[in-house]
Design an enzyme around this catalytic site. Structure first.
Site, PDB file in Angstrom:
ATOM      1  N   GLU A 148      -1.919  -0.194  13.791  1.00  0.00           N
ATOM      2  CA  GLU A 148      -2.395   0.931  14.613  1.00  0.00           C
ATOM      3  C   GLU A 148      -3.906   1.058  14.731  1.00  0.00           C
ATOM      4  OE1 GLU A 148      -0.220   4.359  13.145  1.00  0.00           O
ATOM      5  OE2 GLU A 148       1.703   3.405  13.521  1.00  0.00           O
ATOM      6  N   GLU A 254       9.877  -1.550  14.967  1.00  0.00           N
ATOM      7  CA  GLU A 254      10.323  -0.247  14.436  1.00  0.00           C
ATOM      8  C   GLU A 254      11.168   0.499  15.475  1.00  0.00           C
ATOM      9  OE1 GLU A 254       6.892   1.932  13.001  1.00  0.00           O
ATOM     10  OE2 GLU A 254       5.995   0.145  12.132  1.00  0.00           O
TER      11      GLU A 254
HETATM   12  O1  G3I Z   1       8.122  11.688  -0.791  1.00  0.00           O
HETATM   13  C1  G3I Z   1       7.367  12.877  -0.473  1.00  0.00           C
HETATM   14  C2  G3I Z   1       7.977  14.073  -1.127  1.00  0.00           C
HETATM   15  O2  G3I Z   1       7.875  13.933  -2.511  1.00  0.00           O
HETATM   16  C3  G3I Z   1       7.237  15.320  -0.626  1.00  0.00           C
HETATM   17  O3  G3I Z   1       7.822  16.455  -1.157  1.00  0.00           O
HETATM   18  C4  G3I Z   1       7.275  15.398   0.900  1.00  0.00           C
HETATM   19  C5  G3I Z   1       6.505  16.608   1.431  1.00  0.00           C
HETATM   20  O4  G3I Z   1       5.915  16.315   2.676  1.00  0.00           O
HETATM   21  O5  G3I Z   1       6.696  14.242   1.394  1.00  0.00           O
HETATM   22  C6  G3I Z   1       7.390  13.054   1.029  1.00  0.00           C
HETATM   23  O6  G3I Z   1       6.695  11.979   1.570  1.00  0.00           O
HETATM   24  C7  G3I Z   1       6.818  11.783   2.970  1.00  0.00           C
HETATM   25  C8  G3I Z   1       7.372  10.380   3.183  1.00  0.00           C
HETATM   26  O7  G3I Z   1       7.362  10.083   4.554  1.00  0.00           O
HETATM   27  C9  G3I Z   1       8.804  10.234   2.664  1.00  0.00           C
HETATM   28  O8  G3I Z   1       9.666  11.084   3.377  1.00  0.00           O
HETATM   29  C10 G3I Z   1       5.443  11.900   3.574  1.00  0.00           C
HETATM   30  O9  G3I Z   1       4.996  13.246   3.502  1.00  0.00           O
HETATM   31  C11 G3I Z   1       5.482  11.459   5.022  1.00  0.00           C
HETATM   32  O10 G3I Z   1       4.149  11.413   5.528  1.00  0.00           O
HETATM   33  C12 G3I Z   1       6.083  10.071   5.111  1.00  0.00           C
HETATM   34  O11 G3I Z   1       6.183   9.729   6.465  1.00  0.00           O
HETATM   35  C13 G3I Z   1       6.271   8.358   6.766  1.00  0.00           C
HETATM   36  C14 G3I Z   1       5.172   8.018   7.770  1.00  0.00           C
HETATM   37  O12 G3I Z   1       5.316   6.674   8.214  1.00  0.00           O
HETATM   38  C15 G3I Z   1       3.793   8.153   7.131  1.00  0.00           C
HETATM   39  O13 G3I Z   1       3.605   7.210   6.107  1.00  0.00           O
HETATM   40  C16 G3I Z   1       7.654   8.075   7.356  1.00  0.00           C
HETATM   41  O14 G3I Z   1       8.637   8.221   6.337  1.00  0.00           O
HETATM   42  C17 G3I Z   1       7.703   6.658   7.908  1.00  0.00           C
HETATM   43  O15 G3I Z   1       8.903   6.470   8.606  1.00  0.00           O
HETATM   44  C18 G3I Z   1       6.532   6.445   8.870  1.00  0.00           C
HETATM   45  O16 G3I Z   1       6.577   5.105   9.296  1.00  0.00           O
HETATM   46  C19 G3I Z   1       5.606   4.746  10.293  1.00  0.00           C
HETATM   47  C20 G3I Z   1       5.251   3.297  10.068  1.00  0.00           C
HETATM   48  O17 G3I Z   1       4.820   3.120   8.736  1.00  0.00           O
HETATM   49  C21 G3I Z   1       4.182   2.839  11.059  1.00  0.00           C
HETATM   50  N1  G3I Z   1       4.592   3.090  12.422  1.00  0.00           N
HETATM   51  C22 G3I Z   1       5.020   4.463  12.693  1.00  0.00           C
HETATM   52  C23 G3I Z   1       6.127   4.875  11.730  1.00  0.00           C
HETATM   53  C24 G3I Z   1       6.624   6.248  12.055  1.00  0.00           C
HETATM   54  O18 G3I Z   1       5.602   7.185  11.877  1.00  0.00           O
END
Ligand code: G3I
Length: 364
Positions: A148, A254
């Protein structure tokens, strides 16, 4: 007798192929998975039946692996990689550099009280890449190296601590470092909306520039986070043709089709957030007509992909089934249905339509 046997053999093969995505696709079939897949044996049969490549959804990202300088958290990635090995699945490492400020641990950018210089930032990046790629060399053969980096809404690169310190050089360096750490790995530049007019040109400019610098970019990831009724088929085809001309492989990295369009979330400086965050139309189930429309659009997408088997090396979905999709939480909480399998892991109309597209010669 021989004829009967042959007919039975082909019937059996066709039945199996019509039932398994990984058997039916001319490219590698993949999926982005919850980091804790090793603890969820109930997901394994569906996973192994349909997918050969797995991408850890979060645990290999810089924010997860090196939250502070020199503090490494690798138990999650180690378990994921070991799980994949035990099931004979290939891992896509995701990702080495996520070129966004909110996705890069703040310490990368700081040098005491001042912003880190280009030299310091690149040295940190090299250390991170050496550690990750080196640790999994021989076990991870495909890496999303930079994620990105292109700007939204025109221009060229996204503004970030990376570009402010290094311009585009950090992208070239990331690929050089990854290649040095594992010369056999397939190295990918990954982004979203990069098939669209405008961002496509930004991407082609970046790829040409990286090539001129001799950076070892082997493939381009088109994330493919689509919304129902807004799938950019034409732009996607133009992009596949352009990347074929550039002699680059494509991975759809994805894929999903959101049934609750979210694009307006980002419009008008976020002024629709409050109103949109109440939208949850399918909390008690997705209407059959929506699932049918989604199925038709998935099939059309796979029909397009099938025109480019020489370009497309892999198609990975983002999450295993609807219940696990990131789109149930992002950008607001809602019950979503973006994938081929429902919350019980059962095939949806979209799965049937995609398999029909893949296994019916006359439809190509
Ligand atoms: O695990 C913690 C949990 O302990 C906490 O209580 C909670 C509160 O917000 O957050 C949890 O973590 C979250 C994690 O996902 C697991 O669910 C993060 O906040 C959240 O930011 C994270 O989001 C991920 C996102 O990337 C950011 O890293 C998504 O799961 C994931 O599907 C998404 O994947 C991205 C690819 O890496 C790149 N392309 C876009 C794609 C979708 O956004």
């Amino acid at each position: 007798m021989l004829r009967t046997f042959t007919c039975l053999f082909f019937a059996a093969t066709a039945t199996f192929a019509a039932d398994s995505l990984r058997q039916a696709t001319p490219w590698a079939s993949g999926v982005g998975l919850s980091d804790r897949i090793a603890d969820h044996p109930e997901d394994w049969p569906l996973l192994m039946k349909h997918f050969a490549y797995v991408t850890p959804e979060n645990c290999m990202k810089p924010a997860a692996t090196q939250p502070s300088a020199g503090v490494w958290r690798l138990e999650g990635p180690d378990r994921f990689v070991e799980f994949a090995r035990s099931k004979d699945l290939k891992v896509v490492g995701h990702c080495l550099v996520w070129a966004k400020d909110d996705r890069t641990p703040a310490w990368f950018y700081q040098d005491g009280a001042k912003p880190a210089s280009k030299e310091v930032l690149l040295a940190r990046m090299k250390e991170h890449i050496d550690k990750m790629v080196g640790r999994y060399r021989g076990r991870i053969a495909t890496w999303d190296v930079v994620n990105e980096a292109l700007a939204d809404g025109g221009g060229y690169l996204r503004d970030s601590g990376w570009t402010r310190a290094c311009g585009e050089e950090f992208i070239a360096k990331a690929f050089e470092y990854a290649h040095a750490a594992d010369p056999d790995a397939l190295l990918i530049y990954n982004d979203y909306n990069n098939e669209l007019d405008g961002k496509r040109e930004q991407m082609l400019k970046l790829l040409a520039s990286l090539r001129a610098r001799g950076a070892p970019v082997h493939a381009v990831g088109l994330q493919g986070h689509y919304e129902i009724d807004r799938i950019p088929y034409e732009a996607l085809e133009k992009t596949l043709i352009a990347l074929r001309e550039a002699k680059l492989k494509v991975v759809v990295s994805e894929l999903d089709i959101d049934v609750i369009p979210r694009g307006r979330w980002w419009a008008d400086n976020g002024s629709h957030h409050e109103e949109m965050s109440k939208i949850n139309p399918y909390a008690n189930g997705c209407p059959p007509e929506i699932l049918a429309r989604q199925a038709e659009q998935y099939a059309k997408l796979f029909k397009l992909f099938q025109k480019y088997p020489d370009v497309i090396a892999r198609v990975s979905f983002w999450n295993l089934h609807d219940g696990q999709s990131w789109l149930n939480k992002f950008p607001w909480q809602r019950v979503n249905y973006p994938l081929l399998f429902d919350r019980q892991g059962q095939p949806k109309p979209a799965f049937t339509a995609v398999m029909k597209e893949l296994t019916t010669p006359t439809s190509k």
